[in-house]
Design an enzyme around this catalytic site. Structure first.
Site, PDB file in Angstrom:
ATOM      1  N   ARG B  12       0.835  -1.216   0.000  1.00 25.01           N
ATOM      2  CA  ARG B  12       0.000   0.000   0.000  1.00 25.01           C
ATOM      3  C   ARG B  12       0.866   1.260   0.000  1.00 25.01           C
ATOM      4  O   ARG B  12       0.464   2.291  -0.541  1.00 25.01           O
ATOM      5  CB  ARG B  12      -0.975  -0.001   1.173  1.00 25.01           C
ATOM      6  CG  ARG B  12      -0.309  -0.140   2.533  1.00 25.01           C
ATOM      7  CD  ARG B  12      -1.343  -0.306   3.641  1.00 25.01           C
ATOM      8  NE  ARG B  12      -0.715  -0.798   4.848  1.00 25.01           N
ATOM      9  CZ  ARG B  12      -0.990  -0.344   6.064  1.00 25.01           C
ATOM     10  NH1 ARG B  12      -1.888   0.605   6.235  1.00 25.01           N
ATOM     11  NH2 ARG B  12      -0.392  -0.855   7.112  1.00 25.01           N
ATOM     12  N   SER B  39      -4.501   4.712   6.037  1.00 23.46           N
ATOM     13  CA  SER B  39      -4.382   3.294   5.691  1.00 23.46           C
ATOM     14  C   SER B  39      -3.999   3.096   4.232  1.00 23.46           C
ATOM     15  O   SER B  39      -3.283   2.166   3.892  1.00 23.46           O
ATOM     16  CB  SER B  39      -5.711   2.572   5.958  1.00 23.46           C
ATOM     17  OG  SER B  39      -6.023   2.612   7.328  1.00 23.46           O
ATOM     18  N   GLU B  60     -18.902   4.962   0.216  1.00 23.56           N
ATOM     19  CA  GLU B  60     -18.161   4.418  -0.918  1.00 23.56           C
ATOM     20  C   GLU B  60     -18.953   4.470  -2.223  1.00 23.56           C
ATOM     21  O   GLU B  60     -18.381   4.666  -3.301  1.00 23.56           O
ATOM     22  CB  GLU B  60     -17.721   2.980  -0.615  1.00 23.56           C
ATOM     23  CG  GLU B  60     -16.712   2.862   0.527  1.00 23.56           C
ATOM     24  CD  GLU B  60     -17.360   2.880   1.919  1.00 23.56           C
ATOM     25  OE1 GLU B  60     -18.609   2.849   2.004  1.00 23.56           O
ATOM     26  OE2 GLU B  60     -16.623   2.927   2.917  1.00 23.56           O
ATOM     27  N   PHE B  85     -14.684  -2.770   0.654  1.00 24.35           N
ATOM     28  CA  PHE B  85     -15.500  -1.581   0.381  1.00 24.35           C
ATOM     29  C   PHE B  85     -15.263  -1.059  -1.045  1.00 24.35           C
ATOM     30  O   PHE B  85     -16.019  -0.224  -1.536  1.00 24.35           O
ATOM     31  CB  PHE B  85     -15.197  -0.468   1.389  1.00 24.35           C
ATOM     32  CG  PHE B  85     -15.170  -0.934   2.816  1.00 24.35           C
ATOM     33  CD1 PHE B  85     -16.125  -1.817   3.284  1.00 24.35           C
ATOM     34  CD2 PHE B  85     -14.188  -0.506   3.687  1.00 24.35           C
ATOM     35  CE1 PHE B  85     -16.096  -2.268   4.591  1.00 24.35           C
ATOM     36  CE2 PHE B  85     -14.149  -0.950   4.992  1.00 24.35           C
ATOM     37  CZ  PHE B  85     -15.100  -1.833   5.451  1.00 24.35           C
ATOM     38  N   HIS B 111      -5.521  -3.628   1.841  1.00 30.64           N
ATOM     39  CA  HIS B 111      -5.923  -4.598   2.863  1.00 30.64           C
ATOM     40  C   HIS B 111      -6.680  -5.772   2.246  1.00 30.64           C
ATOM     41  O   HIS B 111      -7.617  -6.313   2.822  1.00 30.64           O
ATOM     42  CB  HIS B 111      -6.757  -3.930   3.951  1.00 30.64           C
ATOM     43  CG  HIS B 111      -5.976  -2.930   4.780  1.00 30.64           C
ATOM     44  ND1 HIS B 111      -5.247  -1.910   4.225  1.00 30.64           N
ATOM     45  CD2 HIS B 111      -5.840  -2.803   6.122  1.00 30.64           C
ATOM     46  CE1 HIS B 111      -4.678  -1.191   5.181  1.00 30.64           C
ATOM     47  NE2 HIS B 111      -5.018  -1.709   6.345  1.00 30.64           N
ATOM     48  N   ASP B 119      -8.327  -8.016  11.991  1.00 31.59           N
ATOM     49  CA  ASP B 119      -9.688  -7.486  11.852  1.00 31.59           C
ATOM     50  C   ASP B 119     -10.705  -8.573  11.492  1.00 31.59           C
ATOM     51  O   ASP B 119     -11.902  -8.398  11.693  1.00 31.59           O
ATOM     52  CB  ASP B 119      -9.740  -6.371  10.803  1.00 31.59           C
ATOM     53  CG  ASP B 119      -9.307  -5.026  11.380  1.00 31.59           C
ATOM     54  OD1 ASP B 119      -9.183  -4.923  12.606  1.00 31.59           O
ATOM     55  OD2 ASP B 119      -9.089  -4.090  10.591  1.00 31.59           O
ATOM     56  N   ARG B 169      -1.797  -5.021   3.214  1.00 31.20           N
ATOM     57  CA  ARG B 169      -1.476  -4.293   4.436  1.00 31.20           C
ATOM     58  C   ARG B 169      -0.064  -4.558   4.985  1.00 31.20           C
ATOM     59  O   ARG B 169       0.631  -3.611   5.352  1.00 31.20           O
ATOM     60  CB  ARG B 169      -2.517  -4.661   5.501  1.00 31.20           C
ATOM     61  CG  ARG B 169      -2.238  -4.048   6.846  1.00 31.20           C
ATOM     62  CD  ARG B 169      -3.305  -4.484   7.858  1.00 31.20           C
ATOM     63  NE  ARG B 169      -2.955  -3.973   9.177  1.00 31.20           N
ATOM     64  CZ  ARG B 169      -2.895  -4.720  10.272  1.00 31.20           C
ATOM     65  NH1 ARG B 169      -3.188  -6.002  10.226  1.00 31.20           N
ATOM     66  NH2 ARG B 169      -2.564  -4.194  11.423  1.00 31.20           N
TER      67      ARG B 169
END
Lengths: 280, 318
Positions: B12, B39, B60, B85, B111, B119, B169
């Site tokens: 990322r 992020s 989104e 998302f 991610h 998560d 990530r």
């Protein structure tokens, strides 16, 4: 253009709508007839556009987005009469290979269409982006977006409704075709929309309420909205309309949302609509 | 190619650097982010080009629509949020106003996969490649490390059309050349071999690199090709490699259904069927855990690639 001239155009558009949906025995006449005056006022009076030289990016001109794409016959008729493509092409509506797909699309390269619509609730977001592109470009022209009222039940509408005031998208004029009807019945029965004016005002919009089938009111209100553009707030016209307007047996009911008239009904409807610019 | 580790970085961050560089090269590049600027590593772009950065909030669907509108106006929007998302949540929006409308929108998803880690399954998207590759007009890119993600981001800005790009990530080995031009749709040969073709994407490429010397000790001379572009798939490179090796392993951090393996299987089945082993998640949701634990638990590790290669070689008709 005079109000009477605009009314004459609207009458021809309504004839086209009936003939198009009758010819292919499918499509959405009710909403198309109801919203005809709004889009006629936009394309023939309000919007600064160059139909002969259609540009996807709309640079240096006003732009229009139809969010409730199912009322496509109305838009196609207006685009054709405004000079985006030959009026004769209206005869191809919903036929295999046509540029006039059931719902508007860019895929077939039809001048005047900038994005596909039909899956509801998305036009206001696209209009926000197009309006922000104009700001980045230093282009002071406006972006107009027509939405249905049933469409207001989509969550994405309210994402965009929150976004536009928060980000001061003040070159955007949205219009709700407020006919209070959707496929399954009245909006009151299906999903009570509540006080739409108060809702949009609470989100930060400047809201005008008007009769969306009154050409004079449309022209006047759109002029006021243009004058109030670039003042920090997005604007909304809550345009009260009658689904099926212009054809007596199609008015006052949701039943013509998505059904085509038979031969007899089409003839009856056309008898009520003056031919002004000439049928395709 | 030299397959030495240069450092350990998250992909990322490669996206963040690539976006900044693309923004410097082209004033039409704009960034949109749904409340995940940190992020997604979009902060440097935001600082450098505040007027070209759009904070969309946690909305989104509106972000995808707004991006399409900006693309209509002549801009090159990069949307940033987590992979779930970026895809499942906004599939119809992407379908209608990006893919079908053929807008120059770059949907950039961080991610992705199981390595999102702690998560858990709500956020561990393992279906996104499948969803995106099914859409006509859509290009699907899964770069393998920091350098490649940066270069792929720059390439996306230069390419006209809808793109889905997926990255991750955790910090992982960064080993591809920093200055290598990313060519969309062109498979990357990492090591030539004769006994088995390993086609990998994303984080699994490095896992496969680590498998190469171990396989060699076992007498298996593996060919490793990085399929960083799932669509359009470089079928020519796939066929050429398989014609030489006669068997295949695919490796990805994604569901077996709809992933890289599924694309490769289609090419093989239609042209030259050969034994195929898939290293992928098989029809289950993930769970909380560290990325390393999860990669082991779901059999996405170097050892799993080795075992798959042995099985593929054993299935070859002598």
């Amino acid at each position: 253009m005079t109000i009477n001239e605009l009314k004459d155009i609207a009458s021809q558009v309504r004839r086209d709508i009936i003939r198009m949906v009758h010819a292919c025995q499918s499509g959405h006449p009710g909403g198309s007839l109801g919203a005809t005056d709004i889009v006629t006022a936009l394309y023939f009076d309000q919007m600064q556009i160059d139909p002969e030289n259609f540009r996807m990016d709309g640079a240096g001109e006003d732009m229009f987005f139809l969010s409730n794409g199912h009322i496509s016959p109305m838009l196609y008729s207006i685009l054709a009469h405004r000079g985006f493509f030959p009026v004769s092409e209206l005869a191809t509506f919903r036929r295999l290979g046509t540029r006039l797909q059931g719902h508007p699309t860019t895929a077939e390269g039809l001048p005047g269409i900038r994005v596909a619509s039909g899956s509801l609730g998305q036009g206001l977001s696209v209009s926000c982006g197009a309006a922000q592109a104009k700001k980045l470009n230093g282009d002071s022209h406006l972006v107009f977006c027509l939405m249905g009222d049933g469409e207001q039940e989509e969550g994405q509408i309210w994402e965009a409704a929150m976004y536009a005031p928060a980000k001061h998208v003040d070159n955007l004029v949205a219009i709700i075709d407020y006919n209070k009807k959707q496929i399954d019945g009245s909006t009151d029965d299906v999903m009570n929309l509540g006080d739409m004016k108060a809702k949009y005002e609470a989100f930060g919009w400047k809201v005008y309420e008007l009769n969306g089938n009154d050409m004079q009111q449309l022209v006047d209100t759109l002029n006021v909205a243009r004058g109030n553009a670039h003042k920090g707030q997005p604007q909304l016209l809550l345009a009260h309309t009658e689904m099926g307007m212009g054809v007596d047996f199609m008015m006052g009911t949701h039943k013509w949302h998505g059904s085509a008239p038979n031969d007899e009904q089409a003839a009856c409807a056309l008898n009520q609509l003056k031919e002004t610019l000439g049928d395709y | 190619m030299n397959l030495e580790v240069q450092n350990y970085k998250d992909t990322r961050s490669g996206f963040g650097e690539g976006l900044l560089e693309a923004g410097k090269r082209n004033p039409k590049v704009v960034g949109l982010c749904a409340d995940l600027t940190g992020s997604l590593k979009m902060g440097d772009f935001q600082k450098a080009f505040p007027e070209r950065f759009f904070q969309m909030g946690i909305a989104e669907a509106n972000m995808i629509g707004t991006a399409a509108g900006l693309a209509i106006g002549g801009y090159i929007p990069f949307t940033g949020t987590f992979a779930n998302f970026s895809t499942a949540r906004v599939y119809d929006q992407i379908r209608q106003v990006v893919a079908y409308s053929n807008k120059n929108v770059k949907v950039c998803a961080s991610h992705a996969g199981i390595t999102l880690g702690e998560d858990g399954a709500t956020h561990q998207t393992l279906e996104d490649i499948g969803m995106m590759k099914m859409l006509p007009n859509m290009t699907v890119i899964v770069p393998c490390d920091f350098n490649q993600t940066k270069n792929a981001t720059i390439a996306c800005a230069e390419y006209e059309g809808p793109v889905y790009m997926r990255f991750g990530r955790p910090k992982v080995a960064n080993f591809t050349p920093a200055d290598e031009k990313f060519i969309i749709g062109k498979a990357q040969m990492l090591q030539e071999g004769t006994d088995v073709s390993i086609f990998a994407c994303g984080h699994l490429v490095w896992k496969a690199v680590q498998a190469l010397p171990i396989l060699k000790e076992m007498g298996i001379n593996a060919e490793l090709i990085n399929i960083h572009t799932i669509k359009p798939l470089d079928a020519e490179a796939v066929m050429k490699s398989v014609a030489k090796t006669g068997c295949v392993v695919t490796a990805e951090e994604h569901m077996r259904n709809g992933g890289l393996g599924d694309s490769i299987a289609q090419v093989l089945a239609l042209n030259n069927p050969k034994p195929l082993e898939m290293v992928a998640i098989n029809d289950v949701f993930g769970q909380s855990g560290t990325p390393d634990e999860l990669m082991k638990f779901y059999h996405l590790d170097t050892q799993d690639i080795i075992e798959a290669a042995k099985r593929a070689v054993a299935r070859k008709v002598k």
